[in-house]
Scaffold this active site. Sequence first.
Site, mmCIF file in Angstrom:
data_model
loop_
_atom_site.group_PDB
_atom_site.id
_atom_site.type_symbol
_atom_site.label_atom_id
_atom_site.label_comp_id
_atom_site.label_asym_id
_atom_site.label_seq_id
_atom_site.Cartn_x
_atom_site.Cartn_y
_atom_site.Cartn_z
ATOM 1 N N GLY A 136 5.501 23.945 3.926
ATOM 2 C CA GLY A 136 4.489 24.287 5.000
ATOM 3 C C GLY A 136 4.537 23.595 6.453
ATOM 4 O O GLY A 136 3.872 23.433 7.471
ATOM 5 N N ASP A 143 16.087 20.136 2.447
ATOM 6 C CA ASP A 143 17.152 21.430 2.527
ATOM 7 C C ASP A 143 16.863 22.105 4.002
ATOM 8 O O ASP A 143 15.586 22.012 4.549
ATOM 9 C CB ASP A 143 17.079 22.572 1.553
ATOM 10 C CG ASP A 143 15.718 23.294 1.864
ATOM 11 O OD1 ASP A 143 14.455 22.937 1.608
ATOM 12 O OD2 ASP A 143 15.617 24.419 2.195
ATOM 13 N N ASP A 187 14.015 27.703 -4.974
ATOM 14 C CA ASP A 187 12.877 27.804 -4.113
ATOM 15 C C ASP A 187 12.140 29.107 -5.068
ATOM 16 O O ASP A 187 12.761 29.982 -5.442
ATOM 17 C CB ASP A 187 13.103 28.345 -2.928
ATOM 18 C CG ASP A 187 12.011 28.326 -1.986
ATOM 19 O OD1 ASP A 187 10.722 27.878 -2.552
ATOM 20 O OD2 ASP A 187 11.977 28.585 -0.711
#
Lengths: 375, 375
Positions: A220, A270, A91
Site C-alpha cells: 500500500g 520489486d 504476488d
Amino acid sequence: MFKIESRDKESNARAGILTTHHGDIPTPIFIPVGTGGTVKGILQRDLTEEIDAKIILANTYHLYLRPGTDIIKAAGGLHKFMSWDLPILTDSGGYQVFSLSGNRKLTEKGAIFKSHIDGSEHIFTPENTIDIQRIIGADIMMVLDECAPFPCDHKYAAKSVKLTHHWLDRAVERFRTTEPLWGAEQVLFPIVQGGIFDDLRKISAEKTARADMAGNAIGGLSVGEPADEMYRTIEIVNEILPEDKPRYLMGVGTPVNILEAIERGVDMFDCVMPTRNGRNGMLFTSEGIINIKNNKWNDDFSPIDPSAPSEVSINYSKAYLRHLIISGEILGSQISSIHNLAFYLCLIREAREKIITGNFKIWKESMIKKLSARL
Amino acid sequence: MFKIESRDKESNARAGILTTHHGDIPTPIFIPVGTGGTVKGILQRDLTEEIDAKIILANTYHLYLRPGTDIIKAAGGLHKFMSWDLPILTDSGGYQVFSLSGNRKLTEKGAIFKSHIDGSEHIFTPENTIDIQRIIGADIMMVLDECAPFPCDHKYAAKSVKLTHHWLDRAVERFRTTEPLWGAEQVLFPIVQGGIFDDLRKISAEKTARADMAGNAIGGLSVGEPADEMYRTIEIVNEILPEDKPRYLMGVGTPVNILEAIERGVDMFDCVMPTRNGRNGMLFTSEGIINIKNNKWNDDFSPIDPSAPSEVSINYSKAYLRHLIISGEILGSQISSIHNLAFYLCLIREAREKIITGNFKIWKESMIKKLSARL
C-alpha cells in the site's frame, strides 16, 4: 532461512542471505517483475547472465487467468513451465484485482472480480490464492490483502485493514494445513497495510508480526503519496516488524526510493518501473535519468551507460537506442529493459557491499544526487 | 570475391564462399532481414551466437527515412551505428517504395514517393540510392529497380523491365565513379526482372549479366505467382546468369522454396517469413510447420524443436511459447524469431554440407516432405 550478515552502524540498513529451495538470495535485493511468467522482453538466460537476477516475481492474478492453473499444474509448476531454476515470489493478485479488473466487489469471503481478458467472473479468497500459489510452486507466497487507494480517509483505511487482517488469519490457516506440491519448500509473507495513518500502520505491523511467518511485507505504499510520507511509514512499520526476518517493500520504486528504504531496514523490493518505463524510453544510468526520446540523443553515439551494468549498456549507443525506441522496434524494449534491470541489480549489489564495508550512509548520500539528475 | 568449392553432380546446386571486407560468407546462405537496422526482436549477439548469421539485410528505404542518412553518416556507417561487425547487404528500397509508400509516381528520373511515416515527399533515383548505400556502408548494395506486381500483363512487364534496365546503367555508372566512405569494399548487384514472362526474363538476365558486377540478383518472384512458375523462371534466368558469380534470389521464401532454388543454382536468400510469421506464432521445425496458437499445443510440454537449431528451441516448451504468443508477450516474438531464423540457417548449412558430400538431391527430397508437413 534468513541470516543477517552485516548491519550498518549509522542506519537500519542490513545485509543478509535469504535461503530458499531454489537458491540463496543476497539481501538487499531487487526482484524483476515477471507478471505473466515472463519478465517482458528478456530471455531467462539474460536474467541470470546479463542482469544477475537472483529471484523473480510472478503474478497470481495473471497466471490464474492465463495460462490457468490447470496448465501450470500439468507442467509441474511455474519453474518448469517457464524454464526458470531460481527462486520465484508470487504476488497474491489482490493488487491486480483492484487495479485491472472491472466490477470488483469486496466481501468478507473474498474479492469477486471480472477478468480483464474476457470479462468472466471469478473470486479470490485468502484460501484459494494459497491453493493457486501452491500450484504455481512459488518459493515465497503472499497473502491476499486489500491495497487501499490513495488518498482514502481513515474510516475506509481502518475497515480495509480489518478485512486484510481477517483474510490474513485465514490465509495462514490454509498455509499451515496444506503442503507444497512440487517437493520444494514454500513460505508465506503477510502484508502490512494502513495507508499513511500511523495508528493503523502500527496495528497492522503488530498483527503481521504476530503471524510469525518467515518474512513480512509492507504494501500500500508508492500509490501516490508523497515520498516523505512513504519513508515515515516505513520507519513506523519497521520499528515493529521483527528485526530477524526479511522485510519486503512491495511495488517500490525509483532507485532513490530503494536506497532510502534500505537505510530504513528494508531488504526486498520489486517494481515494474525499470521494465515498463524502459519500454517507454526512460533509462536509469550512473549519470542520471535519460529520456531517450529527447532530440538531444539523436546523434549521441556514446554508450547507453559507460558504467556498464550489462553488456548492452556499452555495446549500444544512445543514438541507436533512441532510433529503436522512436521506431517502435522490439529491440528497443529489450535493450532498455535489460539495461535498466541490470542497473537496478548493480545498484543494490553496491548498496550491499557498502553496508558490509561500513560506508553505506556516505555512499548513499552521494548516489542520491546522481540518481536524481535528469540528463 | 566468389569461389565455388563444390558442385552437386545431380543438379545445379553449388557450395561456395563469398568474400567481403566484413567476413566470409559460406553459400548457399540465408540472410536475416534487419529492415530498420535491427532484426526484429533479436540482440546482435544472438544473431551470431544463437543463429549463426553470417550476413544481415538492411533496407535503404527505411534507414533513409529513419534515422536518416545524416545520423548514419555521423555514426560512421550502419555497422558502427548498430554495433554489427559482419557483412550487411542493403536492398535499394525500390520494393518498399512500391509496397509501403502512398502516391508513388514512377518517372524515368526515378521513383517519387511519400514517406509512410509522415507523408513527406521524396525521390529515389538510381544515383541517390547508390549514394545512400555508400553512406550506409553496405558490403553488398542493390540497384534501384521496379518490382512489377503479380499479376501484370506483358506490356506492363516489358515497360517495367525497360525502366529497370535504364536505371541499371545509371546505377552502375554512379557506382563506378564513386568510392566507399568507410574504408571497406562495396559491391553492387543488378537485379533481373520480367515477371513470369520467359522472353522478358531472358532479356533481363542478359542485360544483368553484361553489367559484369560481382554478383547478380533475381527479383520480382514470390509475389503471388504459383511456385512452379517461380521455379521455371529461376531455371531460365540461371541458364544466362554467369555461373562463377553468386546468385541472389530476393525475398524468397519458405524452406521448401529455398531448397528448390538451391537445386537450381541459387546461392543467397532473404525473407521476412521466419521473423514476421514467427511473431504471429508460425514455427518452422524439423518435424513440420506449427501454428503455436492452435489449442493442441496448450499442454504440450515438449521442446519447441527437439532438433535444437538454437538454445531456445529446446529450453522452452511449445505450451510455454503458446502462452507467450497468445498473451501478446514480447518474449514470444523473441523466441519464435530466434528459433525460426536458427532453423533456416541450420537448414541451409545442412544443404551446403550435403552439396559438398555429394548427396544433396536425395537429402532434399526427403526434407521437402518433412518441411511441408503441418503439425
